[in-house]
Design a protein around this motif. Structure first.
Motif, short mmCIF file in Angstrom:
data_model
loop_
_atom_site.label_atom_id
_atom_site.label_comp_id
_atom_site.label_asym_id
_atom_site.label_seq_id
_atom_site.Cartn_x
_atom_site.Cartn_y
_atom_site.Cartn_z
N VAL A 15 0.94 -1.31 -0.04
CA VAL A 15 0.11 0.02 0.14
C VAL A 15 0.96 1.26 -0.04
O VAL A 15 1.93 1.24 0.23
N GLY A 16 0.42 2.28 -0.29
CA GLY A 16 1.30 3.43 -0.06
C GLY A 16 1.76 3.67 1.12
O GLY A 16 3.08 4.03 1.13
N CYS A 98 -2.73 11.03 10.47
CA CYS A 98 -2.07 10.03 9.47
C CYS A 98 -2.71 10.35 7.89
O CYS A 98 -1.97 10.23 7.09
N LEU A 99 -4.16 10.50 7.93
CA LEU A 99 -4.57 10.77 6.76
C LEU A 99 -4.08 11.76 5.96
O LEU A 99 -3.89 11.85 4.77
N ALA A 100 -3.82 12.90 6.72
CA ALA A 100 -3.32 14.11 6.08
C ALA A 100 -2.00 13.97 5.45
O ALA A 100 -1.58 14.66 4.52
N GLU A 105 1.39 13.21 0.53
CA GLU A 105 2.42 12.46 -0.29
C GLU A 105 1.65 11.96 -1.51
O GLU A 105 2.21 11.46 -2.48
N GLY A 106 0.41 12.35 -1.68
CA GLY A 106 -0.49 12.09 -2.93
C GLY A 106 -0.72 10.52 -3.01
O GLY A 106 -0.84 9.71 -3.85
N LEU A 107 -0.70 9.77 -1.77
CA LEU A 107 -0.91 8.43 -1.77
C LEU A 107 -2.44 7.92 -2.16
O LEU A 107 -3.30 8.80 -1.72
N ALA A 108 -2.62 6.85 -2.64
CA ALA A 108 -3.98 6.12 -3.00
C ALA A 108 -4.57 5.30 -1.88
O ALA A 108 -5.74 5.30 -1.61
N SER A 109 -3.63 4.81 -1.18
CA SER A 109 -3.92 3.87 -0.07
C SER A 109 -3.05 3.90 1.35
O SER A 109 -1.85 4.15 1.26
N ILE A 110 -4.00 3.44 2.27
CA ILE A 110 -3.32 3.61 3.82
C ILE A 110 -3.88 2.54 4.35
O ILE A 110 -4.84 2.10 4.47
N ALA A 111 -3.17 1.71 5.54
CA ALA A 111 -3.48 0.89 6.35
C ALA A 111 -3.16 1.04 7.72
O ALA A 111 -2.11 1.47 8.08
N PHE A 112 -4.14 0.82 8.39
CA PHE A 112 -4.18 1.31 9.83
C PHE A 112 -4.28 0.09 10.63
O PHE A 112 -5.14 -0.64 10.60
N GLY A 142 -10.15 16.77 -4.04
CA GLY A 142 -9.05 16.36 -4.60
C GLY A 142 -8.10 15.38 -4.04
O GLY A 142 -7.07 15.30 -4.25
N SER A 143 -8.54 14.94 -2.75
CA SER A 143 -7.99 13.83 -2.03
C SER A 143 -7.52 12.70 -2.98
O SER A 143 -8.12 12.30 -3.80
N SER A 144 -6.36 12.24 -2.58
CA SER A 144 -5.63 11.12 -3.39
C SER A 144 -6.06 9.84 -2.87
O SER A 144 -6.10 8.81 -3.73
N LEU A 145 -6.56 9.96 -1.54
CA LEU A 145 -6.99 8.62 -1.22
C LEU A 145 -8.21 8.09 -1.76
O LEU A 145 -9.20 8.51 -1.86
#
Length: 166
Positions: A15-16, A98-100, A105-112, A142-145
């Motif tokens: 993931v990102g 964390c989301l901010a 960074e323009g990331l599309a995915s994040i894992a918590f 315009g969020s990348s997530l």
């Protein structure tokens, strides 16, 4: 933004960014923190030494080094003291920050992982409700997530997350 539950080892995700439930020193510890540091290799610890720690509720970003994830976002969750010491506010801030950083960074995915639910003792149901509430907040234009994974180490947390998402 899609919110999914995934059960398994967060260090294996491509993931990102994966989120590290860190301590304020950022120098590694037990649980998910120790697992992330071991999987990322000694470069992560060396990089974290340059950051000067992280206060509760805030977040810091580092490269993923040897992890499949591009980045690690380290956040320090609150220790549970019964809920009257700003724990809900501080835990909400962890997710928000964390989301901010992921969006910056323009990331599309994040894992918590389940922040504060290990040795910090946050009740699982309360923590899951806060996580889901923060993840369901509208994202900036315009969020990348595109995808958020709630990573459950065990089946018990899968059920808690399913209940919170319902």
């Amino acid at each position: 933004m899609e919110i999914r539950i995934w059960q398994g080892d967060i260090t294996t995700l491509e993931v990102g960014a994966i989120v590290n439930a860190a301590n304020s020193s950022l120098l590694g510890g037990g649980g998910v923190d120790g697992a992330i540091h071991r999987a990322a290799g000694p470069e992560l610890l060396a990089h974290c030494r340059t950051l000067g720690g992280c206060p509760t509720g805030e977040a810091r970003i580092t490269p993923g080094f040897r992890l499949p994830a591009r980045f690690v976002i380290h956040t320090v969750g609150p220790v549970w003291h019964g809920g009257s010491h700003r724990e809900p506010e501080l835990l909400s801030n962890c997710y928000r920050n964390c989301l901010a950083l992921a969006e910056a960074e323009g990331l599309a995915s994040i894992a918590f992982p389940a922040i504060s639910c290990g040795v910090y003792g946050y009740p699982l149901q309360l923590a899951a409700r806060i996580a889901v509430a923060e993840l369901k907040r509208p994202r900036p234009a315009g969020s990348s997530l595109r995808e958020v994974l709630l990573v459950a180490f065990g089946q018990d947390m899968v059920f808690v997350y399913q209940d919170a998402l319902a």
